[in-house]
Enzyme design. Structure first.
Site, PDB file in Angstrom:
ATOM      1  N   PHE A 243     -42.807  28.033 -26.720  1.00 38.02           N
ATOM      2  CA  PHE A 243     -43.429  29.327 -27.011  1.00 38.02           C
ATOM      3  C   PHE A 243     -42.396  30.366 -27.429  1.00 38.02           C
ATOM      4  CE2 PHE A 243     -44.700  33.427 -24.784  1.00 38.02           C
ATOM      5  CZ  PHE A 243     -45.342  33.937 -25.903  1.00 38.02           C
TER       6      PHE A 243
ATOM      7  N   ASN B 289     -34.245  24.304 -15.572  1.00 40.70           N
ATOM      8  CA  ASN B 289     -33.718  25.666 -15.537  1.00 40.70           C
ATOM      9  C   ASN B 289     -32.307  25.782 -14.972  1.00 40.70           C
ATOM     10  OD1 ASN B 289     -36.134  26.693 -16.594  1.00 40.70           O
ATOM     11  ND2 ASN B 289     -37.063  26.775 -14.579  1.00 40.70           N
TER      12      ASN B 289
ATOM     13  N   THR C 147     -35.349  35.826 -16.609  1.00 40.75           N
ATOM     14  CA  THR C 147     -36.675  36.351 -16.307  1.00 40.75           C
ATOM     15  C   THR C 147     -36.599  37.425 -15.235  1.00 40.75           C
ATOM     16  OG1 THR C 147     -38.848  35.795 -15.359  1.00 40.75           O
ATOM     17  CG2 THR C 147     -36.999  34.455 -14.660  1.00 40.75           C
TER      18      THR C 147
ATOM     19  N   TYR D  57     -39.381  28.990  -9.267  1.00 41.94           N
ATOM     20  CA  TYR D  57     -39.066  29.381 -10.643  1.00 41.94           C
ATOM     21  C   TYR D  57     -38.014  30.486 -10.659  1.00 41.94           C
ATOM     22  CZ  TYR D  57     -39.729  31.595 -15.213  1.00 41.94           C
ATOM     23  OH  TYR D  57     -39.533  32.160 -16.450  1.00 41.94           O
TER      24      TYR D  57
ATOM     25  N   LYS E 114     -34.044  30.184 -12.009  1.00 44.77           N
ATOM     26  CA  LYS E 114     -33.539  31.018 -13.098  1.00 44.77           C
ATOM     27  C   LYS E 114     -32.382  31.898 -12.623  1.00 44.77           C
ATOM     28  CE  LYS E 114     -35.130  31.316 -16.784  1.00 44.77           C
ATOM     29  NZ  LYS E 114     -34.828  30.588 -18.045  1.00 44.77           N
TER      30      LYS E 114
END
Length: 318
Positions: A25, A101, A126, A151, A155
């Site tokens: 994306f 990640n 992020t 997540y 990151k």
């Protein structure tokens, strides 16, 4: 609306940019933006793109090939900039997220350390790296990081590794990007696909909280600004700096689609990524001061571009 970022002057060699995760994306949209700005772009991913990127594509698996393989690829491409847009957000187990990640970034940094003339690294992070820092009403680059899910923790580990390395690098901490190609596992991806199918009732997880939503083309402009600010280093927030209720964003997307749909709670709670994240205002002032970047597109423009591509794709498939 066109960007006014300066193009290379006549006789100036274009930046040679390799985009890892170039078919995802973020990656596909970055490839389009950077190519349109005059960069010589190579998209790198395990699988070919589903749509035209307007640039070269090289199939490559960073984790499988390792640092030595990536170093050879960068030398072959004569890369001056490496953008890491690879990683996992919605798909996979916690171990999959770590591999995508954290381990991948380790291979990237090892590759750069072995390159005689290493390209600059632009790492896409992020705002979920911040989590819920105690006593913080706003999130600045100096805010303590206290991620609350796998997540965000993965990151953050990647960011810390980049900052601790000798790589010439910047980390762009992105808010929620919106635009064409959003994964179907994302909230707005789920919504727009059901709308494009003409659903009268859109089934979604609970619409709680607020978020900072940024047009993915503004993300492309931020990466381009980082490419063209070679002296920049450290972390930069890339966000609108505005919090919008998630339920309002979904309702606006439904209005823009023109589909007379209502929303039903399908149960199951919030996603793994969103769980426990308490929205704070994300302050993007440093990006404006150092990179000369600020968001230029509205949430309406971002949602409209998402709807237009998805609905057009459904019409082609019909």
């Amino acid at each position: 609306m066109s960007d006014s970022w300066p193009r290379p002057g006549r006789g100036t060699a274009p930046e040679r940019v390799v985009v890892l995760g170039g078919t995802g994306f973020l990656g596909r949209n970055l490839c389009v933006s950077l190519t349109a700005a005059g960069c010589a772009v190579t998209a790198v991913a395990r699988r070919p793109p589903a749509v035209s990127l307007g640039c070269r594509f090289r199939p490559f698996d960073v984790v499988a090939a390792g640092a030595a393989g990536l170093a050879r690829l960068l030398a072959d491409e004569r890369a001056t900039v490496l953008v890491n847009a690879a990683g996992a957000v919605w798909r996979g187990s916690d171990s999959d997220l770590t591999k995508a990640n954290v381990e991948l970034v380790g291979a990237v940094l090892e590759a750069l350390a072995s390159c005689p003339a290493a390209p600059r690294l632009i790492q896409l992070g992020t705002v979920y790296e911040y989590g819920n820092p105690a006593g913080s009403a706003e999130l600045r680059e100096s805010s303590p990081a206290a991620p609350v899910n796998h997540y965000g923790r993965g990151k953050l580990l990647a960011t810390e590794a980049v900052l601790a390395s000798r790589a010439r690098a910047v980390v762009l901490r992105l808010s929620t990007s919106v635009g064409p190609g959003m994964p179907p596992e994302s909230l707005l991806g789920m919504t727009v696909r059901q709308l494009a199918d003409g659903a009268a009732v859109i089934e979604l997880p609970a619409l709680r909280g607020r978020g900072d939503f940024l047009d993915v083309r503004d993300v492309g402009a931020a990466v381009l600004a980082a490419v063209r600010t070679p002296a920049a280093s450290g972390v930069f927030n890339i966000a609108r700096g505005e919090l919008v209720p998630v339920a309002d964003v979904v309702r606006q997307l439904i209005r823009l689609s023109g589909v007379p749909a209502t929303v039903a709670d399908r149960g199951g709670g919030q996603s793994r990524r969103a769980a426990g994240f308490e929205a704070r205002r994300i302050v993007p002032d440093a990006a404006k001061q150092v990179l000369g970047w600020e968001p230029r597109r509205s949430l309406t423009e971002a949602l409209r571009s998402l709807w237009q591509e998805t609905s057009s794709e459904r019409r082609r498939q019909a």
